[in-house]
Design a protein around this motif. Structure first.
Motif, PDB file in Angstrom:
ATOM      1  N   LEU A 183       0.813  -1.499   0.230  1.00  7.46           N
ATOM      2  CA  LEU A 183      -0.421  -0.244   0.244  1.00  7.46           C
ATOM      3  C   LEU A 183       0.855   1.291   0.193  1.00  7.46           C
ATOM      4  CD1 LEU A 183      -3.325  -0.534   2.603  1.00  7.46           C
ATOM      5  CD2 LEU A 183      -2.736  -1.525   0.031  1.00  7.46           C
ATOM      6  N   LYS A 184       0.260   2.239  -0.411  1.00  7.73           N
ATOM      7  CA  LYS A 184       0.476   3.827   0.180  1.00  7.73           C
ATOM      8  C   LYS A 184      -0.164   4.855   0.776  1.00  7.73           C
ATOM      9  CE  LYS A 184       3.993   3.250  -3.132  1.00  7.73           C
ATOM     10  NZ  LYS A 184       5.594   3.500  -2.901  1.00  7.73           N
ATOM     11  N   GLY A 185       1.477   5.452   1.407  1.00  3.98           N
ATOM     12  CA  GLY A 185       0.521   5.951   2.022  1.00  3.98           C
ATOM     13  C   GLY A 185      -0.354   7.410   2.158  1.00  3.98           C
ATOM     14  N   LYS A 186      -0.976   8.010   2.570  1.00  2.00           N
ATOM     15  CA  LYS A 186      -1.812   9.226   2.074  1.00  2.00           C
ATOM     16  C   LYS A 186      -1.749  10.302   3.468  1.00  2.00           C
ATOM     17  CE  LYS A 186      -6.771   9.570   1.290  1.00  2.00           C
ATOM     18  NZ  LYS A 186      -6.547   9.856   2.717  1.00  2.00           N
ATOM     19  N   MET A 187      -2.281  11.808   3.401  1.00  7.68           N
ATOM     20  CA  MET A 187      -3.013  12.457   4.116  1.00  7.68           C
ATOM     21  C   MET A 187      -3.995  12.077   4.973  1.00  7.68           C
ATOM     22  SD  MET A 187      -0.266  14.796   4.439  1.00  7.68           S
ATOM     23  CE  MET A 187      -1.052  15.840   5.481  1.00  7.68           C
ATOM     24  N   ASP A 188      -3.471  11.534   5.743  1.00 13.84           N
ATOM     25  CA  ASP A 188      -4.832  11.137   6.520  1.00 13.84           C
ATOM     26  C   ASP A 188      -6.303  12.084   6.672  1.00 13.84           C
ATOM     27  OD1 ASP A 188      -6.527  10.235   8.199  1.00 13.84           O
ATOM     28  OD2 ASP A 188      -5.465   9.981  10.314  1.00 13.84           O
ATOM     29  N   ALA A 189      -7.070  11.621   6.140  1.00 15.35           N
ATOM     30  CA  ALA A 189      -8.193  12.629   5.371  1.00 15.35           C
ATOM     31  C   ALA A 189      -9.218  12.207   4.864  1.00 15.35           C
ATOM     32  CB  ALA A 189      -8.189  14.367   4.858  1.00 15.35           C
ATOM     33  N   PHE A 190     -10.749  12.291   4.823  1.00 18.42           N
ATOM     34  CA  PHE A 190     -11.643  11.879   3.944  1.00 18.42           C
ATOM     35  C   PHE A 190     -12.525  12.131   3.469  1.00 18.42           C
ATOM     36  CE2 PHE A 190     -14.020  11.081   8.171  1.00 18.42           C
ATOM     37  CZ  PHE A 190     -15.068  11.014   7.699  1.00 18.42           C
ATOM     38  N   ASN A 191     -14.014  12.317   2.775  1.00 17.86           N
ATOM     39  CA  ASN A 191     -14.685  13.073   2.503  1.00 17.86           C
ATOM     40  C   ASN A 191     -15.870  12.724   2.380  1.00 17.86           C
ATOM     41  OD1 ASN A 191     -16.596  14.799   1.046  1.00 17.86           O
ATOM     42  ND2 ASN A 191     -15.716  14.725  -1.359  1.00 17.86           N
ATOM     43  N   VAL A 197     -14.690   6.050  -4.624  1.00 15.20           N
ATOM     44  CA  VAL A 197     -13.690   5.972  -4.385  1.00 15.20           C
ATOM     45  C   VAL A 197     -12.951   6.604  -3.972  1.00 15.20           C
ATOM     46  CG1 VAL A 197     -11.766   4.583  -3.817  1.00 15.20           C
ATOM     47  CG2 VAL A 197     -14.477   3.475  -3.627  1.00 15.20           C
ATOM     48  N   ALA A 198     -12.535   7.494  -5.242  1.00 13.58           N
ATOM     49  CA  ALA A 198     -12.138   8.828  -5.297  1.00 13.58           C
ATOM     50  C   ALA A 198     -12.434   9.641  -4.733  1.00 13.58           C
ATOM     51  CB  ALA A 198     -11.869   9.055  -7.122  1.00 13.58           C
ATOM     52  N   GLU A 199     -13.579  10.742  -4.352  1.00 17.38           N
ATOM     53  CA  GLU A 199     -13.628  11.114  -4.004  1.00 17.38           C
ATOM     54  C   GLU A 199     -14.096  11.007  -2.392  1.00 17.38           C
ATOM     55  OE1 GLU A 199     -18.025  11.821  -4.879  1.00 17.38           O
ATOM     56  OE2 GLU A 199     -17.433  12.660  -6.751  1.00 17.38           O
ATOM     57  N   TYR A 200     -14.237   9.919  -1.938  1.00 12.32           N
ATOM     58  CA  TYR A 200     -13.769   9.295  -0.499  1.00 12.32           C
ATOM     59  C   TYR A 200     -12.654  10.275  -0.087  1.00 12.32           C
ATOM     60  CZ  TYR A 200     -13.951   7.233   3.974  1.00 12.32           C
ATOM     61  OH  TYR A 200     -14.396   6.498   5.490  1.00 12.32           O
ATOM     62  N   LEU A 201     -11.267   9.517  -1.012  1.00 14.73           N
ATOM     63  CA  LEU A 201     -10.249   9.665  -0.449  1.00 14.73           C
ATOM     64  C   LEU A 201      -9.889  10.613  -0.774  1.00 14.73           C
ATOM     65  CD1 LEU A 201      -8.495   6.421  -2.886  1.00 14.73           C
ATOM     66  CD2 LEU A 201      -9.068   6.640  -0.337  1.00 14.73           C
ATOM     67  N   GLY A 202     -10.275  11.620  -0.427  1.00 17.59           N
ATOM     68  CA  GLY A 202      -9.453  13.147  -0.646  1.00 17.59           C
ATOM     69  C   GLY A 202     -10.006  13.621   0.605  1.00 17.59           C
ATOM     70  N   GLY A 203     -10.341  15.130   0.500  1.00 16.11           N
ATOM     71  CA  GLY A 203     -10.707  16.372   1.200  1.00 16.11           C
ATOM     72  C   GLY A 203      -9.186  16.412   2.658  1.00 16.11           C
ATOM     73  N   THR A 204      -8.520  16.204   2.758  1.00 12.14           N
ATOM     74  CA  THR A 204      -7.646  16.732   2.775  1.00 12.14           C
ATOM     75  C   THR A 204      -7.724  18.252   2.835  1.00 12.14           C
ATOM     76  OG1 THR A 204      -5.842  15.666   1.654  1.00 12.14           O
ATOM     77  CG2 THR A 204      -4.760  17.512   3.047  1.00 12.14           C
ATOM     78  N   ASN A 206      -8.014  22.017   3.738  1.00 13.00           N
ATOM     79  CA  ASN A 206      -7.223  23.065   2.855  1.00 13.00           C
ATOM     80  C   ASN A 206      -5.318  23.544   3.845  1.00 13.00           C
ATOM     81  OD1 ASN A 206      -7.679  25.152   4.346  1.00 13.00           O
ATOM     82  ND2 ASN A 206      -9.354  26.376   3.478  1.00 13.00           N
ATOM     83  N   TRP A 207      -5.036  24.019   5.075  1.00 15.66           N
ATOM     84  CA  TRP A 207      -4.448  24.178   5.720  1.00 15.66           C
ATOM     85  C   TRP A 207      -2.713  23.177   5.599  1.00 15.66           C
ATOM     86  CZ3 TRP A 207      -3.305  20.872   9.703  1.00 15.66           C
ATOM     87  CH2 TRP A 207      -4.573  20.576  10.670  1.00 15.66           C
ATOM     88  N   ARG A 208      -3.439  22.092   4.847  1.00 15.26           N
ATOM     89  CA  ARG A 208      -2.148  20.789   4.432  1.00 15.26           C
ATOM     90  C   ARG A 208      -2.109  21.211   3.182  1.00 15.26           C
ATOM     91  NH1 ARG A 208      -3.405  16.289   9.282  1.00 15.26           N
ATOM     92  NH2 ARG A 208      -2.815  17.291  11.019  1.00 15.26           N
ATOM     93  N   THR A 209      -1.338  19.934   2.541  1.00 17.38           N
ATOM     94  CA  THR A 209      -1.424  19.587   1.541  1.00 17.38           C
ATOM     95  C   THR A 209      -0.826  18.021   0.959  1.00 17.38           C
ATOM     96  OG1 THR A 209       0.585  19.957  -0.804  1.00 17.38           O
ATOM     97  CG2 THR A 209       1.534  19.282   1.977  1.00 17.38           C
ATOM     98  N   ASP A 210      -1.157  17.990  -0.489  1.00 20.65           N
ATOM     99  CA  ASP A 210      -0.814  16.772  -0.757  1.00 20.65           C
ATOM    100  C   ASP A 210      -0.172  16.272  -1.556  1.00 20.65           C
ATOM    101  OD1 ASP A 210      -3.725  15.090  -0.103  1.00 20.65           O
ATOM    102  OD2 ASP A 210      -4.498  16.472  -1.226  1.00 20.65           O
TER     103      ASP A 210
END
Length: 435
Positions: A183-191, A197-204, A206-210
């Motif tokens: 697996l690959k790590g991502k910023m801890d967030a969800f929508n 699924v693509a939308e769910y994996l978003g949600g970072t 705005n004061w952080r970054t991807d």
């Protein structure tokens, strides 16, 4: 050159070569025995970036601001006062190789691996046993079918209001360590409004970054791999034994034989440091469960004497009183780690001061570590949530973060602080000549 001189030169060369080999071997042994590469620890080119300077410049005029400004040219060194919380989680996917490397580069002298276990009982670095759906790309891989709860899209009414949030639950105990490593790590967030699924994996936020969560980064690590990385980086280690999300003993057949108990779990974590020849003085084992700390004190006293008891109080009313803090010390607990709000209060003039809890902990002879700086986004807009709840009214600007650090260091007397962006703490610690 005469034969005599040639012989002398050859002998001298041989002696120098032998001494060099001995020195290299000695350095290697020191590295293995200490779990601490002295050269890496002392000579790494520490780079703090612009953020600490931004924070200092944003401070109101004061003697503290003047002092902090005058050390802006460095040099800057690693400091144990600066603890990398999950690495450098403000901008890097937490508990990834890249996040850990960033924290060390920013001067963190201690770096954290939260420890949990996989289906095949291998220890890995994750903040929670069941956070893979928000901290990795698992839902976008074939391993999604192994998740405890598969992805369920949000239900939204005709006006666009969320009736039911999108959800999923994927745990390290759902998969093997080999699968985890894929697996690959991502910023801890969800929508929560996601319908895919693509939308769910978003949600970072705005004061952080991807920016640092691309397909070629976000490298996940086992606990053993984190130890080897930390040795290479020359940092000390603070593993946190996470509460299991599965029933313990794990994988039990009911006969009590060969079960994976909490004690096995706590011992396995320590055993991996011992197998890597890391000295106990370079490890600060942590847990929110006091039974784990008691286990280490009783069964691994060299590690147990600097084990850290994490206080999970959510409000002031839940904090231990003076008698309870004294009882911790009496049973061999030497370090407590409450959240920042537990240690700070506001006096009658609106100044940030040490709290009653802080005074009681010091009176009990306890050392204090606290958490977590750089985790609350923009400060100047107020409503700075959990970490600032007892002194939020005194926070007016981003630069006040340095004022908070100063009170914690000078008045409370903490020995270190977890931060999502180690550079901020490293700057302060270097200016104040903290180790």
């Amino acid at each position: 050159m005469s034969a005599k001189n040639s012989a002398f030169a050859l002998a001298a060369f041989a002696l120098l070569a032998t001494l060099s080999i001995i020195d290299i071997a000695s350095s290697a042994n020191r590295h293995d025995e200490d779990g601490d590469d002295g050269e890496s620890r002392n000579s790494m080119n520490i780079q703090l970036g612009p953020r600490p300077f931004f924070l200092v410049n944003d401070m109101e005029p004061s003697a503290l601001k003047n002092r902090l400004k005058h050390c802006g040219d460095g040099p800057f060194r690693k400091t144990d006062f600066s603890i990398g919380h999950r690495g450098a989680a403000l901008q890097f996917p937490e508990h990834t190789k890249e996040s850990y490397e960033a924290a060390a580069r920013m001067g963190a002298g201690i770096v954290e691996c939260d420890v949990t276990f996989t289906k095949d009982k291998e220890l890995v670095c994750r903040h929670s046993q069941c956070d893979l759906h928000t901290t990795t790309n698992i839902l976008a891989t074939p391993l999604a079918e192994k998740c405890t709860r598969p992805f369920t899209p949000a239900q939204v009414d005709a006006a666009g209001n969320i009736i039911q949030e999108a959800s999923a639950q994927c745990c390290t105990s759902d998969i093997t360590v080999e699968e985890f490593k894929s697996l690959k790590g991502k910023m801890d967030a969800f929508n929560p409004a996601a319908t895919s699924v693509a939308e769910y994996l978003g949600g970072t936020p705005n004061w952080r970054t991807d920016l640092y969560a691309g397909p070629t980064s976000g490298t996940l690590l086992t606990h053993k791999e984190s130890i080897q990385l930390f040795k290479t980086l020359g940092v000390k280690m603070t593993p946190e034994l996470k509460n299991a999300s599965v029933t313990m003993p794990y994988d039990s057949d009911g006969d009590g034989v060969g079960d994976y108990t909490q004690a096995h779990y706590a011992q396995q974590m320590i055993d991996e440091y011992k197998a890597a020849n890391v000295k106990p003085r370079n490890v600060y084992a942590q847990s929110f469960d006091i039974r784990d700390v008691r286990y280490w004190i009783a069964n691994e006293p060299q590690f147990g004497k600097q084990a850290v008891y994490l206080d999970d109080a959510n409000i002031v009313a839940e904090l231990p009183n003076a008698a309870q803090l004294a009882a911790y010390k009496a049973e061999g607990i030497n370090i407590v780690a409450p959240p920042m709000f537990a240690l700070l209060d506001i006096d009658g003039n609106g100044n940030i001061v040490a709290s009653r809890y802080a005074r009681h902990a010091k009176a009990a002879g306890l050392d204090i570590i606290t958490w977590t700086l750089e985790r609350s986004g923009i400060l100047a807009d107020g409503n700075n949530d959990f970490y600032y709840q007892t002194f939020d009214s005194a926070i007016k600007r981003e630069g006040d973060m340095m004022k908070v650090l100063d009170v914690l260091a000078r008045d409370v007397g903490i020995r270190g602080i977890f931060s999502d962006w180690a550079a901020t703490v490293s700057y302060y610690a270097n200016c104040m000549k903290l180790k």
